[in-house]
Scaffold this motif. Structure first.
Motif, short mmCIF file in Angstrom:
data_model
loop_
_atom_site.label_atom_id
_atom_site.label_comp_id
_atom_site.label_asym_id
_atom_site.label_seq_id
_atom_site.Cartn_x
_atom_site.Cartn_y
_atom_site.Cartn_z
N ALA A 134 1.98 4.98 -6.19
CA ALA A 134 0.97 4.11 -6.79
C ALA A 134 1.28 3.94 -8.27
N LEU A 135 1.54 2.70 -8.67
CA LEU A 135 1.85 2.37 -10.06
C LEU A 135 0.78 1.46 -10.64
N ASP A 136 0.46 1.69 -11.90
CA ASP A 136 -0.48 0.83 -12.60
C ASP A 136 0.06 -0.60 -12.63
N ALA A 137 -0.73 -1.55 -12.15
CA ALA A 137 -0.33 -2.96 -12.14
C ALA A 137 -1.10 -3.77 -13.18
N ARG A 138 -1.86 -3.08 -14.04
CA ARG A 138 -2.74 -3.73 -15.01
C ARG A 138 -3.82 -4.52 -14.26
N MET A 139 -4.70 -5.16 -15.00
CA MET A 139 -5.78 -5.96 -14.42
C MET A 139 -6.59 -5.17 -13.39
N GLU A 140 -6.69 -3.83 -13.62
CA GLU A 140 -7.47 -2.95 -12.74
C GLU A 140 -6.97 -2.96 -11.30
N GLU A 141 -5.65 -3.06 -11.14
CA GLU A 141 -5.04 -3.04 -9.82
C GLU A 141 -3.86 -2.08 -9.79
N VAL A 142 -3.41 -1.78 -8.57
CA VAL A 142 -2.34 -0.81 -8.36
C VAL A 142 -1.29 -1.40 -7.41
N TYR A 143 -0.02 -1.25 -7.79
CA TYR A 143 1.06 -1.50 -6.84
C TYR A 143 1.23 -0.22 -6.02
N TRP A 144 1.33 -0.35 -4.70
CA TRP A 144 1.48 0.87 -3.91
C TRP A 144 2.35 0.62 -2.68
N ALA A 145 2.87 1.71 -2.15
CA ALA A 145 3.64 1.68 -0.90
C ALA A 145 3.59 3.09 -0.30
N ASP A 146 3.98 3.18 0.95
CA ASP A 146 3.88 4.43 1.71
C ASP A 146 5.23 4.69 2.40
N TYR A 147 5.83 5.86 2.12
CA TYR A 147 7.16 6.18 2.65
C TYR A 147 7.18 7.58 3.28
N THR A 148 8.17 7.79 4.13
CA THR A 148 8.44 9.12 4.67
C THR A 148 9.94 9.40 4.56
N TRP A 149 10.27 10.57 4.00
CA TRP A 149 11.68 10.98 3.93
C TRP A 149 12.06 11.59 5.27
N ASP A 150 13.05 10.98 5.94
CA ASP A 150 13.43 11.40 7.29
C ASP A 150 14.77 12.13 7.30
N GLY A 151 15.13 12.71 6.16
CA GLY A 151 16.36 13.48 6.08
C GLY A 151 17.55 12.63 5.66
N PRO A 152 18.65 13.28 5.27
CA PRO A 152 19.82 12.57 4.74
C PRO A 152 20.41 11.54 5.70
N SER A 153 20.33 11.79 6.99
CA SER A 153 20.97 10.86 7.94
C SER A 153 20.19 9.56 8.08
N GLN A 154 18.86 9.64 7.99
CA GLN A 154 18.02 8.45 8.17
C GLN A 154 17.49 7.88 6.86
N GLY A 155 17.33 8.74 5.86
CA GLY A 155 16.83 8.27 4.58
C GLY A 155 15.33 8.00 4.60
N TRP A 156 14.92 7.00 3.85
CA TRP A 156 13.50 6.68 3.72
C TRP A 156 13.03 5.73 4.81
N VAL A 157 11.89 6.06 5.39
CA VAL A 157 11.22 5.20 6.36
C VAL A 157 10.04 4.54 5.65
N VAL A 158 9.91 3.23 5.80
CA VAL A 158 8.82 2.50 5.17
C VAL A 158 7.63 2.44 6.13
N ASN A 159 6.56 3.15 5.77
CA ASN A 159 5.33 3.10 6.57
C ASN A 159 4.47 1.90 6.21
#
Length: 251
Positions: free
Chosen positions: A122-147
């Motif tokens: 969650a990053l400050d986006a100004r204007m009283e809003e937030v940029y956000w995303a949800d991830y899971t680290w699935d280990g070196p072979s798979q890397g990041w999974v985007v939830n």
């Protein structure tokens, strides 16, 4: 992964961040310059690029790709990184690799906690809003999974994952109690912010998987539409309201 060299840039925040990723026969090295420059990253990015290339003993044309923090983030900063990456890539005949700044935050969280599991960003986006995303680290072979991919919401509208998670990014420090998610996280990593080191590491994985773009396709990722017109639109709206009020008074 062998003999890969990637130049990476991020100017999505008040920092100008440049990294040179070098991988030779499985041995990784990342040369970094990361400086607080405020709103004038454009004046610093080329000298920092020269610094990391000189330290790495590499010419720009010897790199395999140029990566950049594509967004979301500062409107001007995103254009700076994208424009510099695109211009250098054109001149050197290299592909580009756009990297999500939110995913870069998750990668910085992984650098602090090597087995991060679920990571909300969650990053400050100004204007009283937030940029956000949800991830899971699935280990070196798979890397990041985007939830859940990058989104823009009010700080109290972010969903809570159904399992333990860490929270990366500066939104908790900015919004405090107005970001309920922070109180539910098992760890809050407010210093896990966009950084060229993370952009470089993520781009190296993308390069190995063939995920590159020709330079002419480089583009920033804004999420919030018409950012450059926000002030003008507000002024126009205020003028419109004043006109309506004046007309109402004359009735």
């Amino acid at each position: 992964m062998s003999a890969i060299s990637i130049l990476a840039l991020d100017t999505s925040t008040e920092f100008c961040s440049v990294a040179l990723y070098l991988n030779s026969l499985g041995t990784e090295r990342v040369i970094v310059r990361h400086r607080h420059t405020g709103a004038v990253s454009s004046a610093h990015v080329l000298p920092l690029i020269r610094d990391v290339l000189d330290e790495g003993g590499l010419a720009l044309g010897a790199c395999h790709a140029i990566a950049f923090g594509a967004g979301p983030g500062s409107f001007t900063g995103l254009r700076t990184a994208c424009g510099v990456a695109q211009g250098l890539a054109y001149g050197a005949g290299l592909p580009v690799i756009p990297v999500s700044t939110l995913l870069a935050c998750a990668e910085m969280a992984r650098a602090q906690r090597p087995a991060p599991g679920r990571v909300m960003v969650a990053l400050d986006a100004r204007m009283e809003e937030v940029y956000w995303a949800d991830y899971t680290w699935d280990g070196p072979s798979q890397g990041w999974v985007v939830n859940h991919d990058a989104a823009l919401d009010a700080p109290d509208a972010l969903p809570q994952p159904d399992e333990p998670f860490m929270l990366a990014g500066n939104a908790a420090a900015i919004f405090g109690d107005r970001l309920p998610l922070a109180g539910q996280a098992r760890a809050v990593l407010s210093e896990a912010l966009p950084h060229a080191r993370a952009v470089a590491v993520l781009a190296a994985r993308d390069y190995a998987l063939g995920r590159t773009l020709p330079a002419h396709e480089a583009a920033p990722f804004y999420i919030r539409n018409k950012v450059a017109q926000t002030v003008a639109e507000r002024q126009a709206a205020a003028g419109h309201r004043a006109t309506l009020a004046h007309l109402a008074e004359g009735r």
